[in-house]
Design an enzyme around this catalytic site. Sequence first.
Site, short mmCIF file in Angstrom:
data_model
loop_
_atom_site.label_atom_id
_atom_site.label_comp_id
_atom_site.label_asym_id
_atom_site.label_seq_id
_atom_site.Cartn_x
_atom_site.Cartn_y
_atom_site.Cartn_z
NE ARG A 33 -0.56 0.83 5.06
CZ ARG A 33 -1.16 1.01 6.02
NH1 ARG A 33 -2.25 0.82 6.28
NH2 ARG A 33 -0.78 2.06 6.71
CE1 TYR B 123 8.71 7.29 10.56
CE2 TYR B 123 9.19 10.02 10.76
CZ TYR B 123 9.08 8.96 10.13
OH TYR B 123 8.79 9.18 7.85
N1 LIG Z 1 3.19 9.28 4.26
C1 LIG Z 1 4.44 10.24 4.85
O1 LIG Z 1 3.79 11.26 4.10
C2 LIG Z 1 5.55 10.60 4.63
C3 LIG Z 1 6.72 10.98 4.50
C4 LIG Z 1 8.12 10.93 5.24
C5 LIG Z 1 8.66 9.60 4.77
N2 LIG Z 1 7.51 8.36 4.85
C6 LIG Z 1 8.17 7.36 4.24
O2 LIG Z 1 7.79 6.63 3.68
C7 LIG Z 1 7.26 5.13 3.93
C8 LIG Z 1 6.76 4.64 3.36
O3 LIG Z 1 5.21 5.14 3.97
P1 LIG Z 1 3.93 5.16 3.80
O4 LIG Z 1 3.38 6.81 4.34
O5 LIG Z 1 3.77 4.80 1.77
O6 LIG Z 1 2.95 4.10 4.79
P2 LIG Z 1 2.24 2.79 4.97
O7 LIG Z 1 2.07 2.87 6.34
O8 LIG Z 1 1.39 3.66 4.24
O9 LIG Z 1 2.64 1.68 4.20
C9 LIG Z 1 4.32 1.32 4.39
C10 LIG Z 1 4.25 -0.34 4.40
O10 LIG Z 1 4.70 -1.50 5.07
C11 LIG Z 1 4.70 -2.06 5.40
N3 LIG Z 1 5.67 -2.65 6.56
C12 LIG Z 1 5.49 -2.27 7.82
N4 LIG Z 1 6.10 -2.38 9.22
C13 LIG Z 1 6.59 -3.93 7.79
C14 LIG Z 1 7.68 -4.97 7.57
N5 LIG Z 1 8.15 -5.38 9.66
N6 LIG Z 1 8.28 -5.56 7.18
C15 LIG Z 1 7.93 -5.46 6.04
N7 LIG Z 1 6.48 -4.15 5.62
C16 LIG Z 1 6.45 -3.37 6.57
C17 LIG Z 1 2.75 -2.31 5.69
O11 LIG Z 1 2.23 -3.38 6.16
C18 LIG Z 1 2.70 -0.66 4.68
O12 LIG Z 1 2.43 -1.62 3.73
C19 LIG Z 1 8.00 4.82 5.63
O13 LIG Z 1 9.01 4.34 5.77
C20 LIG Z 1 7.76 6.00 5.28
O14 LIG Z 1 8.03 6.50 7.08
C21 LIG Z 1 6.40 8.57 4.85
#
Ligand SMILES: NC(=O)c1ccc[n+]([C@@H]2O[C@H](COP(=O)([O-])OP(=O)(O)OC[C@H]3O[C@@H](n4cnc5c(N)ncnc54)[C@H](O)[C@@H]3O)[C@@H](O)[C@H]2O)c1
Length: 248
Positions: free
Chosen positions: A16, A155
């Site tokens: 996702r 974080y």
């Molecule tokens: N959304 C934001 O605004 C934002 C901003 C900065 C950084 N990020 C980073 O971007 C990346 C993706 O974020 P997102 O917003 O798409 O998150 P999300 O929560 O929508 O998706 C994260 C996915 O990682 C998977 N996951 C979690 N733990 C896991 C594990 N132990 N092993 C395998 N898979 C695992 C989840 O099942 C999920 O499908 C992350 O590293 C997040 O920290 C996000």
Amino acid sequence: MGRLDGKVAIVTGASRGMGESHAKRFIKEGAKVMLTDLNEESGQKLAAELGDNARFTKQDVTKLEDWTRVVAATEEAFGPITILVNNAGILGPVTTTVDLDEEAYQKVMSINADSQFLGAKSVIPSMLKAGIGSIVNISSLAGLRANYGFPSLAYVASKFATRGMTKAIAAEYGANNIRANSVHPGFINTPMMVEATDEGGGDALKEIFLGRLAEADEVSSLVLFLASDESSYITGAEHKIDAGMSAH
Ligand SMILES: NC(=O)c1ccc[n+]([C@@H]2O[C@H](COP(=O)([O-])OP(=O)(O)OC[C@H]3O[C@@H](n4cnc5c(N)ncnc54)[C@H](O)[C@@H]3O)[C@@H](O)[C@H]2O)c1
């Protein structure tokens, strides 16, 4: 001709959010992609929709044995790996340092940071066989600075760690034609961000010059560039994608 023709990629956290978006874009640009995630149901469904150049393997990114299995499955399906996107991550509890329990701290560090070490350790031997590699480590704006008391110390620490690991890999393996870069998104419209704004991150929205969240696909454009040979002279660098949030 695709921008990733001939490339073999692993994208973690691909069931996702941004991982899903990166996997879709990579396939569109001609790569063969191994999607991995804890969430097997959505991951399998997505890989089936993406066709023969996509596969899914269930993986907990904190487990070395899972990495070993994912690398073997990817090589068997597609050959040596040339791209790794370490994207899986969690926000964890949004709380003060005093109230952050040790278990929650360790979990955030393990999923967001330790996983990127295990990923590099497991995938680099395959990249050495291929003679080329690009590792894209997803960090955050929180990997460059602390932000409005949000998110937690764990974080912030985990995302600073991925930035440091990226530079260490770039320094160690540059001579082997393996590049490593970190990506620092601001606020992106994904399920994680919906969770975060509920937790009080909403106040930060007024700091965004463009006045809106990014869509995941806008981050995929940067990740695609870093993964592709178009960025052949870029390594060991941080790449912000935050619509000016850090320019204040
Ligand atoms: N959304 C934001 O605004 C934002 C901003 C900065 C950084 N990020 C980073 O971007 C990346 C993706 O974020 P997102 O917003 O798409 O998150 P999300 O929560 O929508 O998706 C994260 C996915 O990682 C998977 N996951 C979690 N733990 C896991 C594990 N132990 N092993 C395998 N898979 C695992 C989840 O099942 C999920 O499908 C992350 O590293 C997040 O920290 C996000």
